[in-house]
Structures are given as C-alpha cells and as structure tokens.
Design a protein around this motif. Sequence first.
Motif, PDB file in Angstrom:
ATOM      1  N   SER A 101      60.517  68.661  55.770  1.00  0.00           N
ATOM      2  CA  SER A 101      60.632  69.907  57.110  1.00  0.00           C
ATOM      3  C   SER A 101      59.746  68.318  58.065  1.00  0.00           C
ATOM      4  O   SER A 101      58.679  67.291  57.601  1.00  0.00           O
ATOM      5  CB  SER A 101      60.186  70.394  56.975  1.00  0.00           C
ATOM      6  OG  SER A 101      58.530  70.093  56.431  1.00  0.00           O
ATOM      7  N   ASP A 102      59.932  68.117  59.633  1.00  0.00           N
ATOM      8  CA  ASP A 102      58.495  67.954  59.846  1.00  0.00           C
ATOM      9  C   ASP A 102      57.009  68.368  60.310  1.00  0.00           C
ATOM     10  O   ASP A 102      56.948  69.600  59.495  1.00  0.00           O
ATOM     11  CB  ASP A 102      58.968  67.843  61.092  1.00  0.00           C
ATOM     12  CG  ASP A 102      60.316  67.919  61.819  1.00  0.00           C
ATOM     13  OD1 ASP A 102      60.697  66.603  61.279  1.00  0.00           O
ATOM     14  OD2 ASP A 102      60.957  67.768  62.762  1.00  0.00           O
ATOM     15  N   PRO A 103      56.006  67.469  60.009  1.00  0.00           N
ATOM     16  CA  PRO A 103      54.615  68.081  59.533  1.00  0.00           C
ATOM     17  C   PRO A 103      54.431  68.903  60.476  1.00  0.00           C
ATOM     18  O   PRO A 103      55.064  68.931  61.419  1.00  0.00           O
ATOM     19  CB  PRO A 103      53.816  66.610  59.753  1.00  0.00           C
ATOM     20  CG  PRO A 103      55.585  65.572  59.317  1.00  0.00           C
ATOM     21  CD  PRO A 103      56.036  65.942  59.880  1.00  0.00           C
ATOM     22  N   ILE A 104      53.652  69.373  59.677  1.00  0.00           N
ATOM     23  CA  ILE A 104      52.906  71.076  60.268  1.00  0.00           C
ATOM     24  C   ILE A 104      51.284  70.455  60.255  1.00  0.00           C
ATOM     25  O   ILE A 104      50.954  70.261  59.776  1.00  0.00           O
ATOM     26  CB  ILE A 104      53.095  72.453  59.594  1.00  0.00           C
ATOM     27  CG1 ILE A 104      54.962  72.580  60.395  1.00  0.00           C
ATOM     28  CG2 ILE A 104      51.641  72.876  60.461  1.00  0.00           C
ATOM     29  CD1 ILE A 104      54.881  74.129  59.374  1.00  0.00           C
ATOM     30  N   GLU A 105      50.726  69.806  61.182  1.00  0.00           N
ATOM     31  CA  GLU A 105      49.556  70.052  61.743  1.00  0.00           C
ATOM     32  C   GLU A 105      48.153  71.669  61.528  1.00  0.00           C
ATOM     33  O   GLU A 105      48.469  72.298  61.738  1.00  0.00           O
ATOM     34  CB  GLU A 105      48.837  69.507  62.989  1.00  0.00           C
ATOM     35  CG  GLU A 105      49.687  68.604  62.907  1.00  0.00           C
ATOM     36  CD  GLU A 105      49.112  67.380  64.453  1.00  0.00           C
ATOM     37  OE1 GLU A 105      48.195  68.683  65.123  1.00  0.00           O
ATOM     38  OE2 GLU A 105      49.744  66.867  65.494  1.00  0.00           O
ATOM     39  N   LEU A 106      48.324  71.367  60.144  1.00  0.00           N
ATOM     40  CA  LEU A 106      47.401  72.348  59.860  1.00  0.00           C
ATOM     41  C   LEU A 106      46.626  72.473  58.188  1.00  0.00           C
ATOM     42  O   LEU A 106      47.475  72.085  57.340  1.00  0.00           O
ATOM     43  CB  LEU A 106      48.863  74.249  58.791  1.00  0.00           C
ATOM     44  CG  LEU A 106      48.454  74.984  58.323  1.00  0.00           C
ATOM     45  CD1 LEU A 106      47.372  76.074  59.041  1.00  0.00           C
ATOM     46  CD2 LEU A 106      49.008  76.211  57.477  1.00  0.00           C
ATOM     47  N   PRO A 107      45.388  72.504  58.865  1.00  0.00           N
ATOM     48  CA  PRO A 107      44.311  72.162  57.495  1.00  0.00           C
ATOM     49  C   PRO A 107      44.693  73.290  56.065  1.00  0.00           C
ATOM     50  O   PRO A 107      44.821  74.114  56.933  1.00  0.00           O
ATOM     51  CB  PRO A 107      42.949  71.946  58.038  1.00  0.00           C
ATOM     52  CG  PRO A 107      43.355  72.455  59.654  1.00  0.00           C
ATOM     53  CD  PRO A 107      45.106  73.002  59.713  1.00  0.00           C
ATOM     54  N   VAL A 108      44.613  72.766  54.840  1.00  0.00           N
ATOM     55  CA  VAL A 108      44.786  73.731  54.020  1.00  0.00           C
ATOM     56  C   VAL A 108      44.290  72.929  52.735  1.00  0.00           C
ATOM     57  O   VAL A 108      43.377  71.774  52.732  1.00  0.00           O
ATOM     58  CB  VAL A 108      46.671  73.564  53.493  1.00  0.00           C
ATOM     59  CG1 VAL A 108      47.272  74.449  54.393  1.00  0.00           C
ATOM     60  CG2 VAL A 108      47.060  72.276  53.025  1.00  0.00           C
ATOM     61  N   SER A 109      44.044  73.855  51.978  1.00  0.00           N
ATOM     62  CA  SER A 109      42.977  73.326  50.446  1.00  0.00           C
ATOM     63  C   SER A 109      43.459  73.873  49.163  1.00  0.00           C
ATOM     64  O   SER A 109      44.654  74.501  49.572  1.00  0.00           O
ATOM     65  CB  SER A 109      41.962  74.566  50.834  1.00  0.00           C
ATOM     66  OG  SER A 109      41.331  74.057  52.381  1.00  0.00           O
ATOM     67  N   ALA A 110      42.923  73.897  48.652  1.00  0.00           N
ATOM     68  CA  ALA A 110      43.569  73.811  46.618  1.00  0.00           C
ATOM     69  C   ALA A 110      43.769  75.490  46.912  1.00  0.00           C
ATOM     70  O   ALA A 110      42.457  76.123  47.097  1.00  0.00           O
ATOM     71  CB  ALA A 110      42.322  73.055  45.772  1.00  0.00           C
ATOM     72  N   GLY A 111      44.331  75.611  46.354  1.00  0.00           N
ATOM     73  CA  GLY A 111      43.947  77.236  45.967  1.00  0.00           C
ATOM     74  C   GLY A 111      44.870  78.511  46.634  1.00  0.00           C
ATOM     75  O   GLY A 111      44.788  79.331  46.499  1.00  0.00           O
ATOM     76  N   GLU A 112      45.200  78.175  48.094  1.00  0.00           N
ATOM     77  CA  GLU A 112      45.532  78.957  48.539  1.00  0.00           C
ATOM     78  C   GLU A 112      47.200  79.432  48.940  1.00  0.00           C
ATOM     79  O   GLU A 112      47.861  78.260  48.009  1.00  0.00           O
ATOM     80  CB  GLU A 112      45.742  78.177  50.148  1.00  0.00           C
ATOM     81  CG  GLU A 112      44.429  77.871  50.579  1.00  0.00           C
ATOM     82  CD  GLU A 112      45.204  77.268  52.211  1.00  0.00           C
ATOM     83  OE1 GLU A 112      45.038  77.384  53.175  1.00  0.00           O
ATOM     84  OE2 GLU A 112      43.811  76.483  52.617  1.00  0.00           O
ATOM     85  N   GLU A 113      48.369  80.046  48.904  1.00  0.00           N
ATOM     86  CA  GLU A 113      48.652  80.690  48.880  1.00  0.00           C
ATOM     87  C   GLU A 113      50.310  81.024  50.366  1.00  0.00           C
ATOM     88  O   GLU A 113      49.417  81.206  50.696  1.00  0.00           O
ATOM     89  CB  GLU A 113      48.818  81.971  47.757  1.00  0.00           C
ATOM     90  CG  GLU A 113      49.100  82.276  46.643  1.00  0.00           C
ATOM     91  CD  GLU A 113      48.547  84.185  46.190  1.00  0.00           C
ATOM     92  OE1 GLU A 113      48.988  83.802  45.254  1.00  0.00           O
ATOM     93  OE2 GLU A 113      48.621  84.864  46.722  1.00  0.00           O
TER      94      GLU A 113
END
Length: 383
Positions: A101-113
């Motif tokens: 997919s095209d990138p989504i600018e969404l900060p994410v962290s380890a463990g997120e569902e």
Amino acid sequence: MTTTWIAAHRTAVINPHENFHLFEPRSFTDQTVRQTLRLAGGGEALRVRLSNRYGKEPLHIGGAHLAVRTHGSGIDPTSDTPLHFSGTDTVTIPVGEETVSDPIELPVSAGEELTVTLHLPGDTGPTTYSAVPYDIGYAAPGNQLSAEHLENAEELPTGHFLTGIDVLAPLGTRIAVAFGDSWIEGAFTTPGTDNSFPARLSRRLTHGWIVNQGISGNRLLTDEVGEHLLARLDHDALAVPGASHILIHIGLNDIGLPSAQSYPEPPTDRPTADDLITGLTTLADRIHTAGLIAIGSTLGPYEGTIYDGVDTPEGQTVRRQVNNWLLGPDHPFDAIVDIATAVADPTQPTRIRPEFNAGDGLHVNDGGAKAIADAVDVTLLDL
C-alpha cells in the motif's frame, strides 16, 4: 532523522493448491475479510503488504481499510483509514504477485493491534493463506469495510492475503527473522496473545525486534506444507527489510511427516541425519553469504505424540543424531539455541514436560514457549 522501511510484522504463506493439507484452503465471493495483527516494532509511518502469490486468477480488492482493533471483529471507527495503492482505492494483484500500500503517516509502537479489512467483490478462488495468524479473523457478506462490528460474520482460523506491515524506522534499525516450522509459528499457543516463543523473545530485546516467518508443517528439504525452507529462504528471510539475524527451528516435519503420510506402512522418503545436516549446512552457508547471522536450534522433543506414525524409533534416532551434531563443535551456525533441553521432561528427555505439553505431545503451550524464550541468551541477538 534519517529513516528506512523495516518489517514490523510478517506472516509466511502457503499454496492452497498443494496436495497435502494440514489446514483447509478456502475462497471468498463478495465478502469482507477482517484480520488483526500485532506490531513487533514501531515507526513514524507504515505500509501494508498483500499477496496473491499462489492465486491462479488476478485478485481484485475492492477496498482496504486500516483501523485500531477493539475486540473480536470490532474496530475503533475514529481510527478507520482507507488504504491506497498508487493513489487509488482499489487494486488488482496479478497472479503470483504481491503489492504494498501507499504509506500512511501514522506513528505506531511495538505491541499495537491493528486491523486490516478487505472487501473482495468477486470470486477469489482458493487463496494464498497463512496457517497460524496472530488471531482469529472474520469474514462477512458484502461490503462492510467501515463497519464498527461485522454483521453475520464467521470466524477464520487461517489468515488470507495479509503478509505483513512495514514501518518507517530510524536508519540502522535491525531485526531478526524467526524462520521455520510450527515451533516458530506458535501453533497451539493462545490466539491473540502473541505468545509464540519468537514473540516472547522479541519482548526481551532492548534493541530491534523479531518478525515471524514460521509455517506449521514446513520442512527443510521437501515441499508441503509450504515451500521447503531452502526454497523460501530468499523471499521469506533474506529479503525481509532490516533483517540481520535468522533464528531457525526446522527438521521435525522432515522426520515425522513421511511416517504420518505413509502410516501404517513404513515411509520410503524419510531423510537421514546426514541429509538434514547437509541441508542445515547449506542453509547456514547461504545466510552467511548474504552477510547475515545464522542461529540454529535443537529439534524439540516429540516422543508419545498423538499423531499416528509420527513417532518412530527410526525418527527418534535421526533427531538424536542431528541434535548431537548441533550441540557439537562442527555445526556452521553462529550460535545454537537448545530448544530441546528448554522444554524436555527431565525424567524422559525425548518427551515434552507435562506442564509445557500443548496436549498433542508435539507442540508446546504458552508456558513452553515462554520457557524457550527465557532460555535464549539475548546477547546472541545483538541487533
């Protein structure tokens, strides 16, 4: 800060057209499929990977959304975000191909569902699938891409089309790929808990993380279930972005599946210990040639398994010979994790400890997976 794309979740896939199945293939027609995964690492943006690697027809995806999971098939509707592919809402993946997919600018962290929802408007035919996804998925009729909860949904014990997520992480982030069979994939650990031993080990690391490319039933030398490990090494391990270490458990199915398939007759194609040693040596050599670190492991115990034909005196001899070689001075790996000792019954080392036995004598439960992860010297994974 300079960043690069790194794998934060992976799921290895199986050809539904194989002759031997441990898991029932399936297809979808005008349905919505919703699947959840847990990120092993984080970054400031992400992109989703989908696969039609083993499809026999082009795969048309009428829409794809990403959201934060709540529970069951539920999502947080405020997080629901359409995915785009080269700027469009839909995508057709050619036979044998994959797409990102095209990138989504969404900060994410380890463990997120996160939950990926796909609308499949046509007949997909038998799907490219994974044996043990992170959690139970769901299929529902029609287009329910943005539904907070899917209506009239059925549970999916296998995963379909979704093969991973990459995150935009700091340059120099390195990860390990756990590569092998059901002991890697986490069969018989509790769905939705991320309790496979690679996942538990990943949470012990202070730098980097581990993604899982195990396939239950997979073999080192012979196709089915899935392409054999040597055949899928490049695609499923060496090409994973950010990979610096490959952690391996493989060989039990090479030993046991021929007997199970031929039961009650003796198998004609069980490999010898020398065959497995040659294959494991080739595996380590190819990993080293790619500039990566190869970590092997002893083959887990399985005497007394409930599966007809799998446990034989000849197979136990092969396992013992291979493990002796792995624990000796002549193996080619950079290190060995002694999985067998971590979960073996001290009074009967060829069997899994009762408290770690998942119930079939061939796999470990959550406690057994934790015991393996706890037994690993994390300095071996200097990521």
